[in-house]
Design an enzyme around this catalytic site. Sequence first.
Site, PDB file in Angstrom:
ATOM      1  CD  GLU A  97      -4.745  -6.292   2.345  1.00  0.00           C
ATOM      2  OE1 GLU A  97      -5.157  -5.517   3.382  1.00  0.00           O
ATOM      3  OE2 GLU A  97      -3.576  -6.198   2.673  1.00  0.00           O
ATOM      4  CD  GLU A 112      -3.177   0.867   2.037  1.00  0.00           C
ATOM      5  OE1 GLU A 112      -3.834   1.923   2.420  1.00  0.00           O
ATOM      6  OE2 GLU A 112      -3.560  -0.771   2.937  1.00  0.00           O
TER       7      GLU A 112
END
Length: 640
Positions: free
Chosen positions: A277, A203
């Site tokens: 995710e 991320e």
Amino acid sequence: MAILRIRNLHKRKYTIIGLVIVCFIIYKCLGFFSSMPQTGWKRSRKVGLNANSSQFTLEGEPFRILGGSVHYFRVPRAYWRDRLMKMKACGINTLTTYVPWSLHQPEKGAFNFHTQLDLEAYISLAAELGLWVILRPGPYISADMDLGGLPSWLLRDGSMRLRTTHPGFTQAVNTYFDKLIPKVVPLQFKKGGPIIAVQVEDEYGSFAKDQGYMVFIKEALQSRGISELLLTSDNTNTLKSGGVDGVIRSVKLQKLNQRNIQELSVAQPNNPSMVMEYWTGWYDAWGDLHHVLPPEDMVSTVREILRRGMSVNLYMFHGGSSFGFMSGAVSDPSYRALVSSYDYDAPLSEYGEYTAKYHLLRDLFSRYNSRGDILPDMPTLRYREAYEPAIMYQHLSLWDALSFAEGPFKSSKAISMENLPANNANGQSYGYTLYETTITSGGLLQSGDNVRDRALVFVDRRYIGLFNHQNLELAVPDGKDKRTLSFLVENCGRVHRGRDLDKQHKGLVGDILLNHIPLRDFTIYSLDLKPSFIDSLYQAPWKNLPENPSFPGFFMGRLFAYGYPSDTFVKLPGWEKGVVFINGLNLGRYWSIGPQQALYLPGPFLNSGINQVFVFEEQEGDYKVYFEDSPDLGMAAEIQ
């Protein structure tokens, strides 16, 4: 002679039939093992996971990733097989796991890849059970862990800039990767192992402080022998800034909409789409409610992801527990520390129980089984047990335990726990730090928000009040003689995401003012509550539990488990806030404000017979610890 010929003919006939049966069995076994990532049947493979078309291929054949996250460091090693077998039985074909730098390298020169942290054994077990693996080695992983899984000793460098090409950070990453990566290189797909892909950092689009950083991490992996498919993972609105050339982008989300899909398609046209995710639930913070995502909402989104031809990874499939002081924290909009449970409202509960989500997913995934095989049977559930309460029969004042703590250290100014000369000059990572100084008057005490994160304040060891991120002032009672002013400061958890990772020092991080004058000349004790410290307390001057014991303090009791110990749940009604240790193992924090009201105690942590129960309580105790057969994660609220 005729009879002899007939017998010989029968022998040859049965021999041929036997050979045919044996050959058939060998053929089926080879076919089975060729489709499984079995470490015991390693073979060289030339073509791994490929993303050069609109769908993934594995060894040239179409392949859809049906993934699930299970963190080996959040599951007792004795239960690894159980959890992964339940994953396999759900129809999942790929295991994903983060690798926590902070646990594997707790000190600069100390590495741990053994027992609970034996990553190679975990990956090999996944292969044995027929699961592929996507490895997420960081170095930053988030994972809702303290400092996002980065070791706190990095913060001893006053100029440190985490997640950048700052020399102090890149040198530390190189040292860590020199130890980590050679362990997983032989476990890659092309070398006969189960690892089909490796994630580059995590991320980074939401951080994005250094354009050269992701290139550095990519090259750090490849130069050490990582040759499988590389990917990144970001929120949809930061896909571009989080990517790196030559690496497949993937997304994180909980709600799927057309905009998400368009942003991913624009970022990488003509490549397979993957939700790295899909959040099956959410984490919980102290003082909040327990977050749940309705099963129907979850399976509806997963069904739509699959209908669109995308691959998916469930984060989490099984959350487990953030044992010890592993939990992170959030700072937006205000500081909140995360609870010890990492149940996450996942399809497989914290203690390995099947949920409604599990059954719905199993039904859905059974329709996407590429080989058309029947899913394995669901493993039987483990027994949970309620034990007799442990009565606390001995007490040790915090002040009497100080001689077993590391220190005392002297400092003219207050310094953060990371900068203490503790733990072989690596500083203190977790737990509590006690700061003491001398005062000669009362008045107004001001923290200036330099207490991180929570401090019990004492004058001559009598409690006078609390500092935290909201309470910044206290009144100190008047007095003319010299008195000892003490601050017991707790690191409740470093923030695990955001752009302020460099500022996550804990303890007293700046001046504390008494009547607007900075306090000076501190005596400091490091109380990290590590297993070695807890073990040393057996030599301490414990006393029979008095009618009115002092706080903070340690309390000792015993749990009796007969036969093969079962899972149970530790409940502490009447206690306020503290930490529970079973046979020296730190289960985690408890706090009456909730939401979590019970700590999961896995059976493998218990001995048959007597088990030592230690409780460190800050302010108030009931002197009895309960062990029940059901969890209590608190009042639930649906995720909006």
